[in-house]
Write a protein that holds these residues in place. Structure first.
Motif, PDB file in Angstrom:
ATOM      1  N   VAL A 277       0.837  -1.205   0.000  1.00  0.00           N
ATOM      2  CA  VAL A 277       0.000   0.000   0.000  1.00  0.00           C
ATOM      3  C   VAL A 277       0.872   1.256   0.000  1.00  0.00           C
ATOM      4  O   VAL A 277       0.608   2.218  -0.731  1.00  0.00           O
ATOM      5  CB  VAL A 277      -0.958  -0.006   1.210  1.00  0.00           C
ATOM      6  N   LEU A 278       1.932   1.253   0.792  1.00  0.00           N
ATOM      7  CA  LEU A 278       2.831   2.415   0.842  1.00  0.00           C
ATOM      8  C   LEU A 278       3.518   2.642  -0.503  1.00  0.00           C
ATOM      9  O   LEU A 278       3.731   3.781  -0.917  1.00  0.00           O
ATOM     10  CB  LEU A 278       3.874   2.231   1.941  1.00  0.00           C
ATOM     11  N   SER A 279       3.856   1.556  -1.179  1.00  0.00           N
ATOM     12  CA  SER A 279       4.459   1.678  -2.508  1.00  0.00           C
ATOM     13  C   SER A 279       3.521   2.404  -3.462  1.00  0.00           C
ATOM     14  O   SER A 279       3.941   3.275  -4.238  1.00  0.00           O
ATOM     15  CB  SER A 279       4.799   0.289  -3.050  1.00  0.00           C
ATOM     16  N   SER A 280       2.238   2.080  -3.404  1.00  0.00           N
ATOM     17  CA  SER A 280       1.261   2.730  -4.273  1.00  0.00           C
ATOM     18  C   SER A 280       1.019   4.177  -3.863  1.00  0.00           C
ATOM     19  O   SER A 280       0.824   5.043  -4.719  1.00  0.00           O
ATOM     20  CB  SER A 280      -0.051   1.939  -4.253  1.00  0.00           C
ATOM     21  N   CYS A 281       1.035   4.441  -2.553  1.00  0.00           N
ATOM     22  CA  CYS A 281       0.912   5.831  -2.089  1.00  0.00           C
ATOM     23  C   CYS A 281       2.073   6.662  -2.627  1.00  0.00           C
ATOM     24  O   CYS A 281       1.888   7.826  -3.025  1.00  0.00           O
ATOM     25  CB  CYS A 281       0.914   5.878  -0.560  1.00  0.00           C
ATOM     26  N   ALA A 282       3.268   6.062  -2.654  1.00  0.00           N
ATOM     27  CA  ALA A 282       4.440   6.763  -3.180  1.00  0.00           C
ATOM     28  C   ALA A 282       4.256   7.081  -4.657  1.00  0.00           C
ATOM     29  O   ALA A 282       4.554   8.188  -5.111  1.00  0.00           O
ATOM     30  CB  ALA A 282       5.693   5.917  -2.964  1.00  0.00           C
ATOM     31  N   ASN A 283       3.762   6.122  -5.423  1.00  0.00           N
ATOM     32  CA  ASN A 283       3.580   6.333  -6.860  1.00  0.00           C
ATOM     33  C   ASN A 283       2.521   7.379  -7.157  1.00  0.00           C
ATOM     34  O   ASN A 283       2.653   8.167  -8.104  1.00  0.00           O
ATOM     35  CB  ASN A 283       3.217   5.017  -7.546  1.00  0.00           C
ATOM     36  N   LEU A 284       1.471   7.397  -6.353  1.00  0.00           N
ATOM     37  CA  LEU A 284       0.368   8.334  -6.583  1.00  0.00           C
ATOM     38  C   LEU A 284       0.591   9.693  -5.931  1.00  0.00           C
ATOM     39  O   LEU A 284      -0.097  10.662  -6.251  1.00  0.00           O
ATOM     40  CB  LEU A 284      -0.941   7.757  -6.037  1.00  0.00           C
ATOM     41  N   GLY A 285       1.523   9.740  -4.987  1.00  0.00           N
ATOM     42  CA  GLY A 285       1.667  10.970  -4.210  1.00  0.00           C
ATOM     43  C   GLY A 285       0.538  11.125  -3.211  1.00  0.00           C
ATOM     44  O   GLY A 285       0.198  12.248  -2.810  1.00  0.00           O
ATOM     45  N   ALA A 286      -0.046   9.992  -2.799  1.00  0.00           N
ATOM     46  CA  ALA A 286      -1.189  10.011  -1.885  1.00  0.00           C
ATOM     47  C   ALA A 286      -0.694  10.042  -0.438  1.00  0.00           C
ATOM     48  O   ALA A 286      -0.745   9.040   0.285  1.00  0.00           O
ATOM     49  CB  ALA A 286      -2.089   8.796  -2.129  1.00  0.00           C
ATOM     50  N   GLN A 287      -0.226  11.207  -0.003  1.00  0.00           N
ATOM     51  CA  GLN A 287       0.388  11.323   1.313  1.00  0.00           C
ATOM     52  C   GLN A 287      -0.613  11.117   2.444  1.00  0.00           C
ATOM     53  O   GLN A 287      -0.261  10.524   3.481  1.00  0.00           O
ATOM     54  CB  GLN A 287       1.074  12.690   1.459  1.00  0.00           C
ATOM     55  N   GLU A 288      -1.836  11.590   2.277  1.00  0.00           N
ATOM     56  CA  GLU A 288      -2.826  11.438   3.355  1.00  0.00           C
ATOM     57  C   GLU A 288      -3.131   9.969   3.625  1.00  0.00           C
ATOM     58  O   GLU A 288      -3.249   9.555   4.777  1.00  0.00           O
ATOM     59  CB  GLU A 288      -4.102  12.199   2.998  1.00  0.00           C
ATOM     60  N   VAL A 289      -3.238   9.179   2.553  1.00  0.00           N
ATOM     61  CA  VAL A 289      -3.450   7.741   2.744  1.00  0.00           C
ATOM     62  C   VAL A 289      -2.206   7.134   3.386  1.00  0.00           C
ATOM     63  O   VAL A 289      -2.305   6.268   4.260  1.00  0.00           O
ATOM     64  CB  VAL A 289      -3.765   7.057   1.401  1.00  0.00           C
ATOM     65  N   GLY A 290      -1.032   7.586   2.960  1.00  0.00           N
ATOM     66  CA  GLY A 290       0.213   7.103   3.562  1.00  0.00           C
ATOM     67  C   GLY A 290       0.294   7.401   5.045  1.00  0.00           C
ATOM     68  O   GLY A 290       0.757   6.573   5.837  1.00  0.00           O
ATOM     69  N   LYS A 291      -0.172   8.576   5.437  1.00  0.00           N
ATOM     70  CA  LYS A 291      -0.204   8.918   6.863  1.00  0.00           C
ATOM     71  C   LYS A 291      -1.146   7.990   7.625  1.00  0.00           C
ATOM     72  O   LYS A 291      -0.867   7.582   8.757  1.00  0.00           O
ATOM     73  CB  LYS A 291      -0.658  10.363   7.049  1.00  0.00           C
ATOM     74  N   GLU A 292      -2.256   7.667   6.987  1.00  0.00           N
ATOM     75  CA  GLU A 292      -3.219   6.742   7.605  1.00  0.00           C
ATOM     76  C   GLU A 292      -2.568   5.373   7.812  1.00  0.00           C
ATOM     77  O   GLU A 292      -2.746   4.729   8.851  1.00  0.00           O
ATOM     78  CB  GLU A 292      -4.434   6.622   6.685  1.00  0.00           C
ATOM     79  N   VAL A 293      -1.780   4.926   6.810  1.00  0.00           N
ATOM     80  CA  VAL A 293      -1.077   3.648   6.922  1.00  0.00           C
ATOM     81  C   VAL A 293      -0.043   3.717   8.046  1.00  0.00           C
ATOM     82  O   VAL A 293       0.126   2.758   8.810  1.00  0.00           O
ATOM     83  CB  VAL A 293      -0.400   3.284   5.583  1.00  0.00           C
ATOM     84  N   GLU A 294       0.639   4.857   8.170  1.00  0.00           N
ATOM     85  CA  GLU A 294       1.621   4.996   9.251  1.00  0.00           C
ATOM     86  C   GLU A 294       0.939   4.883  10.618  1.00  0.00           C
ATOM     87  O   GLU A 294       1.474   4.251  11.537  1.00  0.00           O
ATOM     88  CB  GLU A 294       2.360   6.328   9.148  1.00  0.00           C
ATOM     89  N   ARG A 295      -0.251   5.457  10.737  1.00  0.00           N
ATOM     90  CA  ARG A 295      -0.982   5.323  12.004  1.00  0.00           C
ATOM     91  C   ARG A 295      -1.328   3.852  12.278  1.00  0.00           C
ATOM     92  O   ARG A 295      -1.274   3.393  13.424  1.00  0.00           O
ATOM     93  CB  ARG A 295      -2.258   6.176  11.962  1.00  0.00           C
TER      94      ARG A 295
END
Length: 627
Positions: A277-295
């Motif tokens: 999921v983080l890999s896809s957030c990186a490709n899309l620039g989806a930082q908010e979703v990435g933050k959710e994954v970090e939580r």
């Protein structure tokens, strides 16, 4: 590892001579069961060196191994890649009369295959008359052939198995699947799927997951989705196969949708899920979703997982948040070469080559040995920042100090480095003398440099070479066409257009996207499909009027302009606007961004194209117009 091998080989050789020749009845005498239990426990915990040490202790104690001992010792030898130790165990199995036992046979076959001695494994199979009657023996050799990508042997043995009427089970078909995911073998995969249906094994959990992974590796996304929907009781492994398979196929939006579906189904993610999921957030620039994954990582107690931390560094770097990426890197108690490479690459993408270089030197001082990927990161950082001498130094260091042969990926960075600095003859000379075979990226780097410095003659040479290697890569045709445009060569432009038409090539449409409140908003050139299109175009008109006062006229409504307008309209003053673009930013839009950041001084605009970030503030870009 070499010290362990030497010691084990010597010890096993010494004690093997003491083992009496026994028949299979004698081999089962008392005293071996506690040893077998201990061996099983260690092997199941992946403590393979310890398992072999316990095996030696057992021999010294006078206990004789039996048919239940050898599988664990042989498995340990296979995982540790100790074929000589495996051969010694083979000899011991013969001396103890255990060789013909099915568990020992299959363990020997698997050990030899995993140690790349496939023909020896086949010899073990052929020398046992019972092998051609036992499913487990066939399964072991089929899996071994597949592991070593010997497709013809794999299929031939499976056909022989069917011809002799040996029972086929789920393990048999699982062994076939690895060769089906290899390029050109998709037809074989379809046949295997057909066999699964014929033998009623299509709903077997492990078989279904393997078929799913096979279709995804082959890029058959629709077929994979159909199979996924048909699988009953989808577990974590099934969801992980889908999420990571889509991530590897570059379908980042689908990955995020699958992740949402998985959460809704009540399946809890593990680190494998979250890395995808983080890999896809990186490709899309989806930082908010990435933050959710970090939580979620914090909540699940995965914070110490190095793979997740590396994925977080990469995600934040590629989403434009270098500060956060650095915080994660600094808090890691153990930094691997992958961690260093991720943060070095992040600074390089953002044009902060000096920091990237300092980090690379820090890594070496810390005792971490750089690998080939780390050198790609630092050479790319030097290229983006114009650190020509430093980049050439690292190319020499790579070979002379660390004994790593540069590959085409390293040379393409250095060709780009020299080319951007205007040293085109040196760049061309490097290509002619490089030890690796030049690929499309190497010649493409030279072609890009010719665009910057308007060298038509060398550009035509580079183009001729690159289209031989990548004839369908539309970007190179567009690049040469732009070079001809800058040179005012209308005949050259026409030749490129004719060539593209004859080869049925079409330019990829440019698209840009902005993440807002966890949702990705996509724009294409001239797009009016967005719900806020009216306000976006009205705002762009206002900006264009202000730009005319600065003697700048726009050249069309490109996708990044729409994305920037949307960002300004929907965020508060002072908020950073990050735009992701699938193609290299054009000169017109680069100038547009600089001027808009001058008109709106309390804003910072960040544009990420396929290779780097551009930070625009107060009329200046972080790339210093060196891109």
């Amino acid at each position: 590892m070499s010290a362990i091998r030497t010691k084990l080989h010597h010890q096993l050789q010494t004690v093997t001579a003491r083992i009496p020749v026994l028949n299979s009845t004698a081999a089962t005498r008392g005293g071996v069961q506690p040893w077998n239990s201990r061996l099983r426990e260690l092997a199941n915990k992946s403590l393979f060196s310890e398992a072999l040490s316990v095996y030696l202790q057992m021999l010294r104690s006078g206990a004789s191994p039996n048919a239940f001992t050898f599988p664990f010792a042989l498995k340990s030898s296979a995982v540790l890649s100790l074929p000589i130790t495996g051969e010694q165990l083979h000899c011991q199995a013969i001396r103890t009369g255990c060789l013909l036992e099915p568990f020992v046979q299959t363990s020997l076959i698997s050990m030899y295959c995993k140690c790349n001695f496939v023909d020896v494994a086949r010899q073990v199979f052929d020398e046992n008359p019972l092998s051609r009657k036992l499913t487990v023996c066939y399964n072991a050799l089929i899996a071994g052939y597949a592991l070593n990508l010997r497709t013809k042997d794999t299929v031939s043995l499976f056909c022989e198995m069917r011809e002799f009427g040996v029972e086929i089970n789920g393990v048999t078909l699982l062994g076939l699947v690895p060769v089906c995911g290899v390029a050109g073998n998709f037809g074989l995969g379809m046949c295997v799927h057909g066999c699964c249906l014929k033998f009623g094994l299509n709903l077997d959990f492990s078989v279904g997951n393997s078929l799913l992974s096979m279709y995804l590796r082959c890029g058959e996304i629709k077929t994979a989705r159909k199979l996924f929907d048909e699988l009953p009781g989808k577990g974590l492994i099934t969801w992980n196969a889908m999420i990571n398979g889509h991530a590897q196929n570059g379908l980042a939006n689908d990955v995020l949708e699958l992740y949402r579906e998985m959460e809704a189904s009540g399946i809890q993610p593990d680190p494998v899920t979250l890395v995808g999921v983080l890999s896809s957030c990186a490709n899309l620039g989806a930082q908010e979703v990435g933050k959710e994954v970090e939580r979620r990582i914090h909540a699940c107690g995965f914070l110490a997982n190095p793979f997740l931390n590396n994925a977080l560094i990469n995600m934040y770097s590629r989403c434009g948040n270098l500060v956060k990426a650095r915080q994660i890197f600094d808090r890691m108690p153990v930094k691997t070469v992958v961690s260093w490479t991720a943060i070095i690459g992040g600074y390089g993408m953002h044009g902060q080559g000096e920091v990237a270089v300092d980090l690379f030197d820090d890594m070496i001082r810390a005792g971490t040995i750089p690998d080939r990927a780390a050198f790609v990161s630092v050479l790319s950082a030097c290229s983006h920042a114009g650190l020509t001498d430093k980049g050439l130094h690292y190319l020499d260091t790579m070979e002379q100090k660390f004994h790593l042969s540069p590959g085409a990926e390293h040379y393409s960075c250095v060709v780009d480095l020299l080319g951007r600095a205007g040293r085109l003859d040196e760049a061309h000379g490097l290509i002619r003398t490089m030890k690796a075979k030049p690929d499309g990226a190497v010649w493409g780097a030279l072609l890009g440099a010719c665009k910057i410095h308007r060298n038509v003659e060398l550009a035509e040479l580079a183009f001729e070479r690159v289209v031989e290697l990548e004839p369908t890569n539309i970007g190179y045709y567009v690049l040469l066409s732009n070079i001809y445009t800058d040179a005012g060569d209308s005949e050259g432009i026409l030749r490129i257009r004719v060539m593209m038409r004859e080869r049925k090539l079409k330019k990829d449409p440019g698209c840009s996207y902005v993440e807002f409140k966890g949702r990705v908003h996509l724009f294409v050139s001239g797009d009016r499909s967005h719900p806020q299109s009216k306000q976006i175009y009205e705002f762009l008109d206002e900006l264009e009027c202000k730009l005319k006062e600065l003697d700048q006229n726009g050249m069309g409504v490109h996708s990044e302009k729409l994305a920037v307008a949307f960002g300004v309209l929907n965020t508060k003053e002072g908020a950073e606007i990050v735009v992701m673009k699938n193609l290299r930013i054009c000169g017109d839009c680069h100038l547009f961004m600089k001027l808009v950041s001058k008109i709106l001084p309390r804003r910072e605009f960040v544009v990420r194209d396929p290779t780097r970030f551009h930070h625009f503030r107060n009329g200046v870009c972080s790339c210093k117009d060196y891109w």
